[in-house]
Design a protein around this motif. Structure first.
Motif, PDB file in Angstrom:
ATOM      1  N   VAL A  13      36.319  50.640  40.219  1.00 53.16           N
ATOM      2  CA  VAL A  13      35.790  51.483  41.293  1.00 53.16           C
ATOM      3  C   VAL A  13      36.986  52.139  41.973  1.00 53.16           C
ATOM      4  CG1 VAL A  13      34.471  51.528  43.443  1.00 53.16           C
ATOM      5  CG2 VAL A  13      33.856  49.891  41.644  1.00 53.16           C
ATOM      6  N   ALA A  14      36.988  53.460  42.021  1.00 61.49           N
ATOM      7  CA  ALA A  14      38.100  54.190  42.641  1.00 61.49           C
ATOM      8  C   ALA A  14      37.998  54.108  44.154  1.00 61.49           C
ATOM      9  CB  ALA A  14      38.085  55.647  42.195  1.00 61.49           C
ATOM     10  N   GLY A  15      39.128  53.877  44.795  1.00 59.03           N
ATOM     11  CA  GLY A  15      39.183  53.892  46.247  1.00 59.03           C
ATOM     12  C   GLY A  15      39.181  55.322  46.760  1.00 59.03           C
ATOM     13  N   ARG A  16      38.742  55.504  47.969  1.00 61.20           N
ATOM     14  CA  ARG A  16      38.673  56.846  48.559  1.00 61.20           C
ATOM     15  C   ARG A  16      39.745  57.070  49.628  1.00 61.20           C
ATOM     16  NH1 ARG A  16      35.134  59.256  45.193  1.00 61.20           N
ATOM     17  NH2 ARG A  16      33.232  58.057  44.981  1.00 61.20           N
ATOM     18  N   ASP A  17      40.425  56.013  50.024  1.00 63.22           N
ATOM     19  CA  ASP A  17      41.373  56.133  51.137  1.00 63.22           C
ATOM     20  C   ASP A  17      42.803  56.410  50.716  1.00 63.22           C
ATOM     21  OD1 ASP A  17      41.663  53.598  50.005  1.00 63.22           O
ATOM     22  OD2 ASP A  17      42.249  52.680  51.901  1.00 63.22           O
ATOM     23  N   ARG A  18      43.126  56.141  49.459  1.00 62.27           N
ATOM     24  CA  ARG A  18      44.503  56.293  49.012  1.00 62.27           C
ATOM     25  C   ARG A  18      44.522  56.631  47.526  1.00 62.27           C
ATOM     26  NH1 ARG A  18      48.501  51.887  51.121  1.00 62.27           N
ATOM     27  NH2 ARG A  18      47.748  52.923  52.984  1.00 62.27           N
ATOM     28  N   ALA A  19      45.278  57.628  47.164  1.00 65.49           N
ATOM     29  CA  ALA A  19      45.391  58.021  45.752  1.00 65.49           C
ATOM     30  C   ALA A  19      45.908  56.851  44.929  1.00 65.49           C
ATOM     31  CB  ALA A  19      46.321  59.218  45.611  1.00 65.49           C
ATOM     32  N   GLY A  20      45.295  56.610  43.792  1.00 65.46           N
ATOM     33  CA  GLY A  20      45.754  55.552  42.900  1.00 65.46           C
ATOM     34  C   GLY A  20      45.221  54.172  43.212  1.00 65.46           C
ATOM     35  N   ARG A  21      44.409  54.030  44.261  1.00 67.17           N
ATOM     36  CA  ARG A  21      43.866  52.716  44.644  1.00 67.17           C
ATOM     37  C   ARG A  21      42.563  52.492  43.906  1.00 67.17           C
ATOM     38  NH1 ARG A  21      44.618  49.900  49.672  1.00 67.17           N
ATOM     39  NH2 ARG A  21      46.754  50.442  49.205  1.00 67.17           N
ATOM     40  N   LEU A  23      39.618  49.229  42.595  1.00 63.95           N
ATOM     41  CA  LEU A  23      39.139  47.851  42.594  1.00 63.95           C
ATOM     42  C   LEU A  23      38.640  47.558  41.193  1.00 63.95           C
ATOM     43  CD1 LEU A  23      38.350  45.252  44.195  1.00 63.95           C
ATOM     44  CD2 LEU A  23      36.095  46.312  44.470  1.00 63.95           C
ATOM     45  N   ARG A  24      39.219  46.562  40.556  1.00 65.76           N
ATOM     46  CA  ARG A  24      38.757  46.138  39.237  1.00 65.76           C
ATOM     47  C   ARG A  24      37.823  44.948  39.431  1.00 65.76           C
ATOM     48  NH1 ARG A  24      43.881  45.888  35.052  1.00 65.76           N
ATOM     49  NH2 ARG A  24      44.549  48.055  35.292  1.00 65.76           N
ATOM     50  N   VAL A  25      36.706  44.988  38.739  1.00 64.06           N
ATOM     51  CA  VAL A  25      35.745  43.883  38.745  1.00 64.06           C
ATOM     52  C   VAL A  25      35.672  43.394  37.308  1.00 64.06           C
ATOM     53  CG1 VAL A  25      33.380  43.193  39.236  1.00 64.06           C
ATOM     54  CG2 VAL A  25      34.457  45.004  40.606  1.00 64.06           C
ATOM     55  N   SER A  26      36.056  42.152  37.085  1.00 69.63           N
ATOM     56  CA  SER A  26      36.089  41.648  35.718  1.00 69.63           C
ATOM     57  C   SER A  26      35.443  40.270  35.621  1.00 69.63           C
ATOM     58  CB  SER A  26      37.530  41.598  35.194  1.00 69.63           C
ATOM     59  OG  SER A  26      38.356  40.835  36.046  1.00 69.63           O
ATOM     60  N   ALA A  27      34.713  40.066  34.529  1.00 73.61           N
ATOM     61  CA  ALA A  27      34.071  38.784  34.253  1.00 73.61           C
ATOM     62  C   ALA A  27      34.994  37.941  33.377  1.00 73.61           C
ATOM     63  CB  ALA A  27      32.741  39.012  33.548  1.00 73.61           C
ATOM     64  N   HIS A  28      35.103  36.689  33.720  1.00 71.07           N
ATOM     65  CA  HIS A  28      35.926  35.751  32.955  1.00 71.07           C
ATOM     66  C   HIS A  28      35.096  34.506  32.660  1.00 71.07           C
ATOM     67  CE1 HIS A  28      39.675  38.020  33.494  1.00 71.07           C
ATOM     68  NE2 HIS A  28      39.114  38.385  34.629  1.00 71.07           N
ATOM     69  N   PRO A  29      34.170  34.589  31.690  1.00 67.25           N
ATOM     70  CA  PRO A  29      33.295  33.450  31.410  1.00 67.25           C
ATOM     71  C   PRO A  29      34.047  32.204  30.968  1.00 67.25           C
ATOM     72  CG  PRO A  29      32.971  35.209  29.792  1.00 67.25           C
ATOM     73  CD  PRO A  29      33.892  35.740  30.832  1.00 67.25           C
ATOM     74  N   GLU A  30      35.204  32.389  30.365  1.00 64.20           N
ATOM     75  CA  GLU A  30      35.987  31.229  29.917  1.00 64.20           C
ATOM     76  C   GLU A  30      36.455  30.366  31.074  1.00 64.20           C
ATOM     77  OE1 GLU A  30      38.876  34.379  30.922  1.00 64.20           O
ATOM     78  OE2 GLU A  30      36.970  34.377  29.852  1.00 64.20           O
ATOM     79  N   SER A  31      36.614  30.960  32.265  1.00 64.71           N
ATOM     80  CA  SER A  31      37.019  30.192  33.443  1.00 64.71           C
ATOM     81  C   SER A  31      35.912  30.122  34.488  1.00 64.71           C
ATOM     82  CB  SER A  31      38.296  30.790  34.059  1.00 64.71           C
ATOM     83  OG  SER A  31      38.060  32.122  34.468  1.00 64.71           O
ATOM     84  N   GLY A  32      34.752  30.696  34.173  1.00 60.53           N
ATOM     85  CA  GLY A  32      33.625  30.625  35.100  1.00 60.53           C
ATOM     86  C   GLY A  32      33.867  31.390  36.385  1.00 60.53           C
ATOM     87  N   ARG A  33      34.492  32.557  36.296  1.00 58.61           N
ATOM     88  CA  ARG A  33      34.815  33.334  37.486  1.00 58.61           C
ATOM     89  C   ARG A  33      34.544  34.812  37.267  1.00 58.61           C
ATOM     90  NH1 ARG A  33      34.261  29.376  39.840  1.00 58.61           N
ATOM     91  NH2 ARG A  33      35.818  28.045  40.751  1.00 58.61           N
ATOM     92  N   VAL A  34      34.268  35.478  38.359  1.00 53.78           N
ATOM     93  CA  VAL A  34      34.255  36.933  38.436  1.00 53.78           C
ATOM     94  C   VAL A  34      35.438  37.272  39.337  1.00 53.78           C
ATOM     95  CG1 VAL A  34      33.010  38.966  39.258  1.00 53.78           C
ATOM     96  CG2 VAL A  34      31.758  37.093  38.142  1.00 53.78           C
ATOM     97  N   VAL A  35      36.306  38.153  38.877  1.00 55.12           N
ATOM     98  CA  VAL A  35      37.531  38.446  39.613  1.00 55.12           C
ATOM     99  C   VAL A  35      37.494  39.873  40.147  1.00 55.12           C
ATOM    100  CG1 VAL A  35      40.060  38.607  39.480  1.00 55.12           C
ATOM    101  CG2 VAL A  35      38.845  36.810  38.216  1.00 55.12           C
ATOM    102  N   LEU A  36      37.756  40.000  41.443  1.00 56.32           N
ATOM    103  CA  LEU A  36      37.945  41.295  42.082  1.00 56.32           C
ATOM    104  C   LEU A  36      39.448  41.435  42.275  1.00 56.32           C
ATOM    105  CD1 LEU A  36      35.266  41.014  44.916  1.00 56.32           C
ATOM    106  CD2 LEU A  36      34.963  41.885  42.598  1.00 56.32           C
ATOM    107  N   SER A  37      40.020  42.503  41.753  1.00 55.86           N
ATOM    108  CA  SER A  37      41.458  42.715  41.949  1.00 55.86           C
ATOM    109  C   SER A  37      41.687  44.139  42.436  1.00 55.86           C
ATOM    110  CB  SER A  37      42.254  42.429  40.673  1.00 55.86           C
ATOM    111  OG  SER A  37      41.798  43.188  39.585  1.00 55.86           O
ATOM    112  N   MET A  38      42.537  44.263  43.446  1.00 58.02           N
ATOM    113  CA  MET A  38      42.857  45.564  44.006  1.00 58.02           C
ATOM    114  C   MET A  38      44.198  46.014  43.431  1.00 58.02           C
ATOM    115  SD  MET A  38      43.102  46.839  47.960  1.00 58.02           S
ATOM    116  CE  MET A  38      41.541  46.116  48.325  1.00 58.02           C
ATOM    117  N   TRP A  39      44.206  47.263  42.973  1.00 56.20           N
ATOM    118  CA  TRP A  39      45.385  47.827  42.329  1.00 56.20           C
ATOM    119  C   TRP A  39      45.825  49.083  43.048  1.00 56.20           C
ATOM    120  CZ3 TRP A  39      47.620  45.849  37.762  1.00 56.20           C
ATOM    121  CH2 TRP A  39      46.969  44.734  37.254  1.00 56.20           C
ATOM    122  N   GLN A  40      47.114  49.236  43.167  1.00 55.44           N
ATOM    123  CA  GLN A  40      47.713  50.486  43.622  1.00 55.44           C
ATOM    124  C   GLN A  40      48.560  50.973  42.468  1.00 55.44           C
ATOM    125  OE1 GLN A  40      47.203  52.253  46.580  1.00 55.44           O
ATOM    126  NE2 GLN A  40      48.222  53.781  45.348  1.00 55.44           N
TER     127      GLN A  40
END
Length: 79
Positions: A13-21, A23-40
């Protein structure tokens, strides 16, 4: 952190407040987690790991915040 390829299960999901920002949403069934990671650009600047059972709560919170901000109506209750 350095950039890693997007996992096969996820989206961006692209951020609207800063160029290049993004949010990655990724499923990791091997570890039983959904990970939200913010990238610049190519740098991960933060992560939050959710148990799959916590995802509906996050969706409810995001929906309520959007409705409170005047961005939409709450979804109709299932009959």
């Amino acid at each position: 952190m350095y950039a890693t390829p997007m996992p096969s299960r996820g989206d961006v999901v692209a951020g609207r407040d800063r160029a290049g920002r993004v949010l990655r949403v990724s499923a990791h069934p091997e570890s039983g987690r959904v990970v939200l990671s913010m990238w610049q650009g190519s740098t991960c600047i933060g992560t939050f790991r959710l148990a799959p059972g916590d995802v509906p709560d996050l969706v409810r919170v995001l929906t309520a915040a959007a409705v409170d901000a005047g961005f939409g109506e709450p979804p109709a209750a299932a009959s």
